[in-house]
Scaffold this active site. Structure first.
Site, short mmCIF file in Angstrom:
data_model
loop_
_atom_site.label_atom_id
_atom_site.label_comp_id
_atom_site.label_asym_id
_atom_site.label_seq_id
_atom_site.Cartn_x
_atom_site.Cartn_y
_atom_site.Cartn_z
N CYS A 156 0.79 -1.24 0.00
CA CYS A 156 0.00 0.00 0.00
C CYS A 156 0.83 1.29 0.00
CB CYS A 156 -0.95 -0.01 1.20
SG CYS A 156 -2.06 -1.42 1.23
N ARG A 187 15.22 0.52 2.94
CA ARG A 187 15.16 -0.74 2.20
C ARG A 187 14.40 -1.80 3.00
NH1 ARG A 187 20.45 -2.52 1.40
NH2 ARG A 187 20.87 -0.56 0.32
N SER A 188 13.36 -1.35 3.72
CA SER A 188 12.54 -2.31 4.46
C SER A 188 11.72 -3.14 3.48
CB SER A 188 11.60 -1.57 5.42
OG SER A 188 10.58 -0.90 4.70
N ASP A 210 20.41 2.19 2.39
CA ASP A 210 20.09 1.78 3.74
C ASP A 210 21.22 2.24 4.65
OD1 ASP A 210 18.59 0.70 5.75
OD2 ASP A 210 18.51 -1.32 4.93
N ILE A 211 21.21 1.80 5.89
CA ILE A 211 22.17 2.30 6.88
C ILE A 211 23.62 2.17 6.41
CG2 ILE A 211 23.09 1.94 9.20
CD1 ILE A 211 20.28 1.01 10.02
#
Length: 315
Positions: A156, A187-188, A210-211
């Protein structure tokens, strides 16, 4: 160069919500509209607040909604029960439930395992393996038992970002995102990873940050967004990006505005603003800033529910 502006996501969500409400009113005059169940299996106050918000949003357009609370050790069985319940047409789990705990069954984590327990015919979030695999193969339709094509369900929030970009004219009517460079800071598995793949599927060069790493998503010869290694530096990529999307769940994180080019679309998908808006508008021109996407996310959730009902449950 045009003036800086802020886009209220409510403007983007409204036509979708109006269409959903009109469809429910026309097709379910008896009040027996499609039903969404939200499952709470944690003590997170924000999850409970989001459940209440989802209920109110569904009630406004005439959809049915129910919150079910269970212990996390009972979550898997509850998902299986709802898979078999013919009165339930869509379900969502308020993650995280097990957090970083590894899976006791299969997969990387227990939360990812639970997401794969949801029947794809009821997965409004598009997080089960069937839909994730379809996304990374750029497969845009499924086939139901009647042999009819049903559009694949997409996550969603990533879908909400795409709809916002379409509203802003970032998509070309023929070439879509071809030729555009986009940076996604997150980047989840819920937001950043699927969003990068979706944008790459539509032709963009997408740098996924990402991290401690950065990868490039780009379309391959089979038309699929694919993950590639890159040696480029984050600051250099930002300076070339026409679109920056940031979803870092930290109040202290801010994107360096000096690395953002004039005319950039900046979409914030985090609960905290990932950029100093005042400084950004002071230093740059022609910026379009979207501080929140939540209203569009809810509209996509409801749209997915109707799509599942029409594709798999409608007699």
């Amino acid at each position: 160069m045009s003036e800086n502006k802020v886009l209220d996501a409510t403007i983007v969500a409204k036509p979708y919500l109006d269409d959903i409400q009109a469809s429910v009113k026309k097709n379910f005059p008896n009040g027996k509209a499609p039903k969404l169940v939200g499952i709470l299996a944690n003590e997170d106050p924000f999850a409970k607040m989001y459940a209440k918000w989802t209920r109110k949003a569904c009630e406004r357009v005439g959809l049915r909604y129910e919150t079910v609370e269970v212990k996390r050790t009972e979550l898997e069985d509850k998902v299986y029960d709802l898979n078999e319940d013919k009165d339930v047409h869509g379900m969502m789990v308020y993650y995280p439930v097990f957090g970083t705990l590894p899976s006791f069954m299969a997969g990387v984590s227990m939360d990812s395992y639970i997401s794969n327990c949801v029947d794809y015919k009821k997965d409004v979030e598009g997080m089960c393996f069937t839909y994730i695999q379809a996304l990374y193969k750029n497969k845009r339709t499924m086939t139901n038992k009647k042999g009819e094509h049903v559009k694949s369900i997409l996550p969603c929030t990533p879908l909400a970002v795409v709809k916002i970009l379409e509203h802003l004219g970032a998509y070309d009517s023929k070439q879509k995102l071809a030729g555009k460079t986009i940076t996604v800071i997150n980047r989840s598995q819920i937001v950043g990873h699927p969003l990068a793949a979706m944008l790459a599927n539509d032709g963009a060069l997408v740098y996924s940050k990402d991290i401690d790493s950065m990868f490039l998503f780009k379309k391959d010869e089979k038309g699929r967004g694919r993950l590639c290694e890159t040696q480029e530096k984050f600051d250099d990529v930002l300076q070339r990006s026409a679109i920056v999307i940031s979803g870092v769940p930290s109040k202290g994180y801010k994107v360096n505005v000096d690395q953002i080019q004039d005319g950039t679309i900046f979409v914030n998908v985090a609960s905290h603003e990932n950029v100093d808006r005042e400084l950004l508008f002071k230093k740059k021109k022609g910026i379009t800033y979207v501080p929140k996407v939540g209203k569009v996310t809810v509209a996509m959730l409801q749209r997915n529910l109707l799509r599942l009902y029409n594709g798999y449950a409608k007699e």
